[in-house]
Enzyme design. Structure first.
Site, PDB file in Angstrom:
ATOM      1  N   ASP A  33      -3.633  -6.947 -22.503  1.00 31.28           N
ATOM      2  CA  ASP A  33      -2.540  -7.080 -21.520  1.00 31.28           C
ATOM      3  C   ASP A  33      -2.621  -6.032 -20.415  1.00 31.28           C
ATOM      4  OD1 ASP A  33      -1.842  -4.769 -22.809  1.00 31.28           O
ATOM      5  OD2 ASP A  33       0.107  -5.470 -23.517  1.00 31.28           O
ATOM      6  N   GLY A  34      -3.648  -5.189 -20.459  1.00 29.73           N
ATOM      7  CA  GLY A  34      -3.835  -4.218 -19.385  1.00 29.73           C
ATOM      8  C   GLY A  34      -3.397  -2.811 -19.736  1.00 29.73           C
ATOM      9  N   GLU A  35      -2.660  -2.652 -20.830  1.00 28.79           N
ATOM     10  CA  GLU A  35      -2.222  -1.293 -21.192  1.00 28.79           C
ATOM     11  C   GLU A  35      -3.423  -0.412 -21.514  1.00 28.79           C
ATOM     12  OE1 GLU A  35       0.717  -1.201 -24.250  1.00 28.79           O
ATOM     13  OE2 GLU A  35       2.210  -2.226 -23.019  1.00 28.79           O
TER      14      GLU A  35
ATOM     15  N   GLN B 251       4.843  11.158   0.242  1.00 30.62           N
ATOM     16  CA  GLN B 251       6.236  10.677   0.161  1.00 30.62           C
ATOM     17  C   GLN B 251       7.085  11.785  -0.460  1.00 30.62           C
ATOM     18  OE1 GLN B 251       6.983   6.551  -1.056  1.00 30.62           O
ATOM     19  NE2 GLN B 251       4.763   6.283  -1.217  1.00 30.62           N
TER      20      GLN B 251
ATOM     21  N   HIS C 161      -0.416  17.375   0.095  1.00 29.74           N
ATOM     22  CA  HIS C 161      -0.126  17.075   1.500  1.00 29.74           C
ATOM     23  C   HIS C 161       1.088  17.855   2.000  1.00 29.74           C
ATOM     24  CE1 HIS C 161      -0.013  15.063   5.290  1.00 29.74           C
ATOM     25  NE2 HIS C 161       1.229  14.675   5.056  1.00 29.74           N
TER      26      HIS C 161
ATOM     27  N   ASP D 103      -3.658  16.812  13.642  1.00 34.54           N
ATOM     28  CA  ASP D 103      -2.221  16.970  13.912  1.00 34.54           C
ATOM     29  C   ASP D 103      -1.822  18.401  13.561  1.00 34.54           C
ATOM     30  OD1 ASP D 103      -1.838  17.075  11.112  1.00 34.54           O
ATOM     31  OD2 ASP D 103      -1.466  14.919  11.020  1.00 34.54           O
TER      32      ASP D 103
ATOM     33  N   LYS E 251      -0.656  13.606  16.608  1.00 35.58           N
ATOM     34  CA  LYS E 251      -0.878  12.272  16.034  1.00 35.58           C
ATOM     35  C   LYS E 251       0.450  11.570  15.820  1.00 35.58           C
ATOM     36  CE  LYS E 251      -1.828  11.583  11.525  1.00 35.58           C
ATOM     37  NZ  LYS E 251      -2.621  11.613  10.297  1.00 35.58           N
TER      38      LYS E 251
ATOM     39  N   ARG F  87       1.680   8.146  13.811  1.00 34.21           N
ATOM     40  CA  ARG F  87       1.230   7.048  12.949  1.00 34.21           C
ATOM     41  C   ARG F  87       1.968   5.779  13.333  1.00 34.21           C
ATOM     42  NH1 ARG F  87      -1.928   5.969   9.138  1.00 34.21           N
ATOM     43  NH2 ARG F  87      -2.614   8.110   8.772  1.00 34.21           N
TER      44      ARG F  87
ATOM     45  N   ASP G 208      -8.942  18.014   7.944  1.00 33.24           N
ATOM     46  CA  ASP G 208      -7.680  17.434   7.477  1.00 33.24           C
ATOM     47  C   ASP G 208      -7.624  17.577   5.962  1.00 33.24           C
ATOM     48  OD1 ASP G 208      -5.209  16.234   7.709  1.00 33.24           O
ATOM     49  OD2 ASP G 208      -5.948  14.401   8.653  1.00 33.24           O
TER      50      ASP G 208
HETATM   51  C1  R5P Z   1      -1.472  12.651   6.859  1.00 31.60           C
HETATM   52  O1  R5P Z   1      -0.925  13.193   7.820  1.00 31.60           O
HETATM   53  C2  R5P Z   1      -2.733  13.219   6.282  1.00 31.60           C
HETATM   54  O2  R5P Z   1      -2.844  14.561   6.584  1.00 31.60           O
HETATM   55  C3  R5P Z   1      -3.954  12.490   6.800  1.00 31.60           C
HETATM   56  O3  R5P Z   1      -4.085  12.725   8.186  1.00 31.60           O
HETATM   57  C4  R5P Z   1      -3.863  11.017   6.565  1.00 31.60           C
HETATM   58  O4  R5P Z   1      -3.618  10.761   5.219  1.00 31.60           O
HETATM   59  C5  R5P Z   1      -5.145  10.326   6.996  1.00 31.60           C
HETATM   60  O5  R5P Z   1      -4.984   8.956   6.844  1.00 31.60           O
HETATM   61  P1  R5P Z   1      -6.020   7.953   7.504  1.00 31.60           P
HETATM   62  O6  R5P Z   1      -7.379   8.375   7.099  1.00 31.60           O
HETATM   63  O7  R5P Z   1      -5.620   6.626   6.926  1.00 31.60           O
HETATM   64  O8  R5P Z   1      -5.808   8.009   8.981  1.00 31.60           O
END
Ligand code: R5P
Length: 299
Positions: free
Chosen positions: A33-35, A105, A137, A175, A199, A201, A225
Protein backbone atom coordinates in the site's frame (compact mmCIF):
# COMPACT_ATOMS: atom_id res chain seq x y z
CA UNK A 1 26.20 5.19 15.72
CA UNK A 2 24.96 6.87 12.56
CA UNK A 3 21.51 6.06 11.18
CA UNK A 4 21.05 7.37 7.66
CA UNK A 5 17.92 8.10 5.68
CA UNK A 6 17.88 6.61 2.20
CA UNK A 7 18.49 10.02 0.58
CA UNK A 8 21.51 10.95 2.71
CA UNK A 9 23.87 8.00 2.33
CA UNK A 10 26.88 9.95 1.07
CA UNK A 11 26.91 12.69 3.68
CA UNK A 12 26.12 10.18 6.45
CA UNK A 13 29.08 7.96 5.52
CA UNK A 14 31.46 10.92 5.20
CA UNK A 15 30.26 12.10 8.60
CA UNK A 16 30.92 8.62 9.97
CA UNK A 17 34.48 8.77 8.62
CA UNK A 18 35.08 12.17 10.23
CA UNK A 19 33.60 11.19 13.60
CA UNK A 20 34.98 7.66 13.48
CA UNK A 21 31.48 6.36 14.18
CA UNK A 22 29.94 3.42 12.30
CA UNK A 23 26.93 3.69 10.01
CA UNK A 24 24.20 1.22 10.94
CA UNK A 25 23.22 -1.07 8.04
CA UNK A 26 19.56 -0.36 7.28
CA UNK A 27 17.17 -1.35 4.54
CA UNK A 28 14.30 0.70 3.20
CA UNK A 29 11.32 -0.80 1.44
CA UNK A 30 7.57 -0.46 1.10
CA UNK A 31 4.46 -2.43 1.88
CA UNK A 32 2.15 -2.94 -1.14
CA UNK A 33 0.00 0.00 0.00
CA UNK A 34 3.04 2.28 -0.13
CA UNK A 35 3.83 2.48 3.58
CA UNK A 36 7.55 2.59 4.31
CA UNK A 37 9.45 -0.03 6.26
CA UNK A 38 12.83 1.05 7.61
CA UNK A 39 14.64 -1.75 9.37
CA UNK A 40 18.01 -2.92 10.58
CA UNK A 41 19.55 -5.13 7.92
CA UNK A 42 19.79 -8.43 9.76
CA UNK A 43 21.79 -9.99 6.94
CA UNK A 44 24.70 -7.61 7.64
CA UNK A 45 27.09 -7.83 10.57
CA UNK A 46 26.25 -5.04 12.97
CA UNK A 47 28.85 -2.58 14.24
CA UNK A 48 30.01 -2.73 17.86
CA UNK A 49 27.41 -0.92 19.95
CA UNK A 50 24.40 -2.29 18.07
CA UNK A 51 22.77 -5.60 18.95
CA UNK A 52 19.76 -7.38 17.49
CA UNK A 53 18.23 -10.67 18.55
CA UNK A 54 14.82 -12.07 19.30
CA UNK A 55 14.74 -9.89 22.41
CA UNK A 56 14.94 -6.73 20.35
CA UNK A 57 17.34 -4.13 19.00
CA UNK A 58 19.61 -2.06 21.23
CA UNK A 59 22.03 0.83 20.71
CA UNK A 60 24.62 1.41 23.42
CA UNK A 61 25.74 4.97 22.66
CA UNK A 62 24.34 8.08 21.06
CA UNK A 63 22.46 7.88 17.77
CA UNK A 64 23.12 10.45 15.06
CA UNK A 65 20.28 10.36 12.55
CA UNK A 66 21.18 11.90 9.20
CA UNK A 67 18.29 12.51 6.84
CA UNK A 68 17.58 15.35 4.45
CA UNK A 69 13.88 15.95 3.89
CA UNK A 70 13.29 16.92 0.24
CA UNK A 71 10.23 14.62 -0.04
CA UNK A 72 7.35 13.42 2.14
CA UNK A 73 8.94 9.96 2.10
CA UNK A 74 12.16 11.34 3.56
CA UNK A 75 10.24 13.18 6.28
CA UNK A 76 8.59 9.92 7.29
CA UNK A 77 11.87 7.99 7.21
CA UNK A 78 13.36 10.56 9.56
CA UNK A 79 10.53 10.10 12.07
CA UNK A 80 10.85 6.32 11.76
CA UNK A 81 14.60 6.47 12.42
CA UNK A 82 14.06 8.62 15.49
CA UNK A 83 11.56 6.10 16.83
CA UNK A 84 13.97 3.26 16.10
CA UNK A 85 16.77 4.99 18.01
CA UNK A 86 14.51 5.86 20.94
CA UNK A 87 13.12 2.36 21.31
CA UNK A 88 16.67 0.94 21.04
CA UNK A 89 17.65 2.92 24.14
CA UNK A 90 20.19 5.27 22.54
CA UNK A 91 21.66 7.45 25.28
CA UNK A 92 21.25 10.62 23.21
CA UNK A 93 19.61 11.32 19.86
CA UNK A 94 21.01 13.96 17.54
CA UNK A 95 19.06 14.62 14.37
CA UNK A 96 20.97 16.01 11.39
CA UNK A 97 18.84 17.43 8.59
CA UNK A 98 21.35 18.46 5.91
CA UNK A 99 18.58 19.88 3.70
CA UNK A 100 15.48 20.92 5.59
CA UNK A 101 12.44 20.82 3.32
CA UNK A 102 9.59 23.30 3.81
CA UNK A 103 11.98 25.95 5.16
CA UNK A 104 10.72 28.31 2.44
CA UNK A 105 7.29 28.14 4.13
CA UNK A 106 8.58 29.57 7.39
CA UNK A 107 5.47 31.75 7.73
CA UNK A 108 2.01 31.80 6.23
CA UNK A 109 2.86 33.67 3.02
CA UNK A 110 -0.86 34.13 2.29
CA UNK A 111 -3.82 34.25 4.66
CA UNK A 112 -5.24 30.79 5.06
CA UNK A 113 -1.88 28.99 4.81
CA UNK A 114 -0.10 27.20 7.67
CA UNK A 115 3.48 27.99 8.70
CA UNK A 116 4.47 24.60 7.32
CA UNK A 117 8.07 24.77 8.56
CA UNK A 118 6.76 25.11 12.11
CA UNK A 119 4.53 22.04 11.73
CA UNK A 120 7.45 20.01 10.39
CA UNK A 121 9.82 21.23 13.11
CA UNK A 122 7.40 20.35 15.89
CA UNK A 123 7.11 16.79 14.60
CA UNK A 124 10.86 16.31 14.14
CA UNK A 125 11.80 18.08 17.36
CA UNK A 126 9.55 15.96 19.56
CA UNK A 127 11.81 12.93 19.63
CA UNK A 128 15.38 14.22 19.68
CA UNK A 129 17.83 15.96 22.00
CA UNK A 130 19.48 18.15 19.36
CA UNK A 131 18.82 19.15 15.77
CA UNK A 132 21.53 20.24 13.33
CA UNK A 133 20.62 21.67 9.97
CA UNK A 134 22.65 23.23 7.17
CA UNK A 135 21.91 26.67 5.71
CA UNK A 136 18.12 26.52 6.11
CA UNK A 137 16.37 28.93 3.76
CA UNK A 138 15.13 30.99 6.72
CA UNK A 139 17.13 30.77 9.99
CA UNK A 140 13.96 31.48 12.00
CA UNK A 141 13.00 27.82 11.53
CA UNK A 142 15.55 26.93 14.24
CA UNK A 143 13.23 28.54 16.77
CA UNK A 144 10.38 26.22 15.85
CA UNK A 145 12.05 23.02 17.07
CA UNK A 146 11.09 22.06 20.62
CA UNK A 147 14.66 20.70 20.98
CA UNK A 148 17.91 22.69 20.75
CA UNK A 149 18.70 23.46 17.10
CA UNK A 150 22.10 24.39 15.70
CA UNK A 151 22.44 25.93 12.26
CA UNK A 152 25.67 25.36 10.41
CA UNK A 153 26.87 26.54 7.00
CA UNK A 154 28.44 24.61 4.14
CA UNK A 155 29.09 27.64 1.94
CA UNK A 156 32.80 28.05 2.70
CA UNK A 157 33.88 24.57 1.49
CA UNK A 158 32.40 25.40 -1.92
CA UNK A 159 35.21 27.90 -2.54
CA UNK A 160 37.81 25.16 -3.03
CA UNK A 161 35.69 23.43 -5.65
CA UNK A 162 35.32 26.48 -7.90
CA UNK A 163 37.69 26.45 -10.87
CA UNK A 164 37.82 30.24 -11.02
CA UNK A 165 40.96 31.63 -12.72
CA UNK A 166 40.64 35.28 -11.77
CA UNK A 167 42.00 36.96 -8.67
CA UNK A 168 39.17 39.51 -8.84
CA UNK A 169 35.94 37.61 -9.52
CA UNK A 170 32.48 38.94 -8.68
CA UNK A 171 30.27 37.03 -6.25
CA UNK A 172 26.62 37.85 -6.91
CA UNK A 173 23.54 36.80 -4.98
CA UNK A 174 20.36 36.69 -7.07
CA UNK A 175 18.45 38.41 -4.25
CA UNK A 176 19.24 40.28 -1.06
CA UNK A 177 18.40 37.25 1.09
CA UNK A 178 21.35 35.35 -0.37
CA UNK A 179 23.83 38.23 -0.08
CA UNK A 180 25.25 36.90 3.19
CA UNK A 181 26.07 33.63 1.42
CA UNK A 182 27.91 35.54 -1.33
CA UNK A 183 29.87 37.42 1.33
CA UNK A 184 30.77 34.14 3.06
CA UNK A 185 31.88 32.49 -0.18
CA UNK A 186 33.94 35.50 -1.20
CA UNK A 187 35.62 35.44 2.22
CA UNK A 188 36.45 31.75 1.82
CA UNK A 189 37.78 32.35 -1.71
CA UNK A 190 39.88 35.23 -0.45
CA UNK A 191 39.41 37.80 -3.20
CA UNK A 192 36.76 39.53 -5.26
CA UNK A 193 33.76 41.77 -5.03
CA UNK A 194 30.22 41.09 -3.75
CA UNK A 195 26.91 42.37 -5.08
CA UNK A 196 23.29 41.30 -5.26
CA UNK A 197 20.37 41.52 -7.66
CA UNK A 198 16.67 41.96 -6.94
CA UNK A 199 14.33 39.05 -7.56
CA UNK A 200 10.58 38.92 -7.79
CA UNK A 201 9.01 35.47 -7.92
CA UNK A 202 6.16 35.36 -10.41
CA UNK A 203 5.31 31.66 -10.03
CA UNK A 204 6.89 28.41 -8.92
CA UNK A 205 8.93 28.26 -12.14
CA UNK A 206 9.32 31.89 -13.14
CA UNK A 207 11.11 34.84 -11.62
CA UNK A 208 11.93 38.39 -12.67
CA UNK A 209 15.52 39.41 -12.02
CA UNK A 210 16.55 43.06 -11.87
CA UNK A 211 20.33 43.32 -12.11
CA UNK A 212 22.44 45.81 -10.18
CA UNK A 213 24.69 48.38 -11.86
CA UNK A 214 27.91 46.45 -11.25
CA UNK A 215 30.18 46.31 -14.31
CA UNK A 216 30.85 42.65 -15.09
CA UNK A 217 32.48 43.21 -18.49
CA UNK A 218 35.35 40.74 -18.99
CA UNK A 219 34.99 39.46 -15.44
CA UNK A 220 34.38 36.01 -14.00
CA UNK A 221 31.14 35.81 -12.02
CA UNK A 222 30.00 33.34 -9.40
CA UNK A 223 26.29 33.32 -8.63
CA UNK A 224 25.60 32.16 -5.07
CA UNK A 225 22.33 30.93 -3.54
CA UNK A 226 21.19 28.51 -0.88
CA UNK A 227 18.93 26.41 -3.14
CA UNK A 228 18.70 25.72 -6.83
CA UNK A 229 15.24 24.27 -7.43
CA UNK A 230 13.92 24.71 -10.99
CA UNK A 231 17.03 26.69 -11.89
CA UNK A 232 15.00 29.73 -13.02
CA UNK A 233 16.69 32.13 -10.63
CA UNK A 234 20.24 31.15 -11.58
CA UNK A 235 19.52 30.67 -15.30
CA UNK A 236 17.92 34.09 -15.71
CA UNK A 237 20.68 35.75 -13.68
CA UNK A 238 23.37 33.97 -15.72
CA UNK A 239 21.82 35.06 -19.02
CA UNK A 240 21.73 38.70 -17.85
CA UNK A 241 25.36 38.56 -16.77
CA UNK A 242 26.59 37.02 -20.02
CA UNK A 243 24.58 39.58 -22.02
CA UNK A 244 26.39 42.26 -20.00
CA UNK A 245 29.80 40.95 -20.94
CA UNK A 246 30.81 38.54 -18.16
CA UNK A 247 33.46 36.12 -19.41
CA UNK A 248 32.11 33.14 -17.47
CA UNK A 249 29.29 32.52 -15.05
CA UNK A 250 29.58 29.75 -12.47
CA UNK A 251 26.95 28.90 -9.91
CA UNK A 252 27.44 27.72 -6.35
CA UNK A 253 24.72 26.54 -4.01
CA UNK A 254 24.40 24.47 -0.87
CA UNK A 255 21.25 22.53 -1.78
CA UNK A 256 21.02 21.33 -5.42
CA UNK A 257 17.38 20.32 -5.55
CA UNK A 258 17.52 20.63 -9.35
CA UNK A 259 13.91 19.64 -9.94
CA UNK A 260 12.32 19.24 -13.37
CA UNK A 261 14.88 20.30 -16.00
CA UNK A 262 16.90 22.54 -13.69
CA UNK A 263 20.33 21.22 -14.68
CA UNK A 264 19.64 21.56 -18.40
CA UNK A 265 18.16 25.01 -17.90
CA UNK A 266 21.38 26.19 -16.30
CA UNK A 267 23.61 24.72 -19.00
CA UNK A 268 21.44 26.05 -21.82
CA UNK A 269 21.73 29.53 -20.33
CA UNK A 270 25.50 29.48 -20.45
CA UNK A 271 26.43 28.42 -16.91
CA UNK A 272 29.98 27.11 -17.14
CA UNK A 273 30.13 25.23 -13.83
CA UNK A 274 27.77 24.17 -11.05
CA UNK A 275 29.19 23.40 -7.61
CA UNK A 276 27.04 22.18 -4.74
CA UNK A 277 27.13 20.10 -1.58
CA UNK A 278 25.90 16.64 -0.72
CA UNK A 279 23.03 17.84 1.46
CA UNK A 280 21.18 16.50 -1.57
CA UNK A 281 22.83 13.78 -3.65
CA UNK A 282 23.00 14.97 -7.24
CA UNK A 283 25.64 14.80 -9.96
CA UNK A 284 26.86 18.28 -8.93
CA UNK A 285 27.24 17.39 -5.23
CA UNK A 286 31.04 17.31 -5.22
CA UNK A 287 31.53 19.12 -1.88
CA UNK A 288 30.62 17.47 1.42
CA UNK A 289 28.71 19.25 4.15
CA UNK A 290 29.91 16.61 6.62
CA UNK A 291 32.74 18.76 8.01
CA UNK A 292 30.52 21.64 9.17
CA UNK A 293 27.95 19.11 10.44
CA UNK A 294 30.59 17.27 12.48
CA UNK A 295 31.64 20.55 14.10
CA UNK A 296 28.03 21.37 14.99
CA UNK A 297 27.33 18.05 16.70
CA UNK A 298 27.85 17.66 20.44
CA UNK A 299 31.37 16.44 21.18
C1 R5P B 1 14.53 31.27 -2.66
O1 R5P B 1 14.57 32.49 -2.54
C2 R5P B 1 15.79 30.47 -2.70
O2 R5P B 1 16.83 31.16 -2.10
C3 R5P B 1 16.18 30.13 -4.13
O3 R5P B 1 16.52 31.32 -4.81
C4 R5P B 1 15.08 29.45 -4.86
O4 R5P B 1 14.65 28.33 -4.15
C5 R5P B 1 15.53 29.03 -6.25
O5 R5P B 1 14.45 28.48 -6.92
P1 R5P B 1 14.53 28.24 -8.49
O6 R5P B 1 15.77 27.49 -8.77
O7 R5P B 1 13.28 27.44 -8.77
O8 R5P B 1 14.49 29.58 -9.14
Amino acid sequence: MILSGSVSQAVANTLGDILDEPVLPLSYRRFPDGELIVEVDRSASLPVGATIDDGGFTLDDRAVIVCSTPTPRAHLELLQLQDLATSAGAERIETVIPYLGYARQEVAHEPGQPASARAIARAIGANTDHVVTVDPHEPVVAEYFPAECTITSAISPLADALSVQSDAPVFIAPDEGARSLAIELRAAYGAGEVDHFVKERLSGETVEITPSEIDVTDREVILVDDIIATGSTMADSARLLLDRGATTVRVACVHPLLVTSGYTRLRRNGVAEIVATDTLERTVSQVSAAGPIASALSS
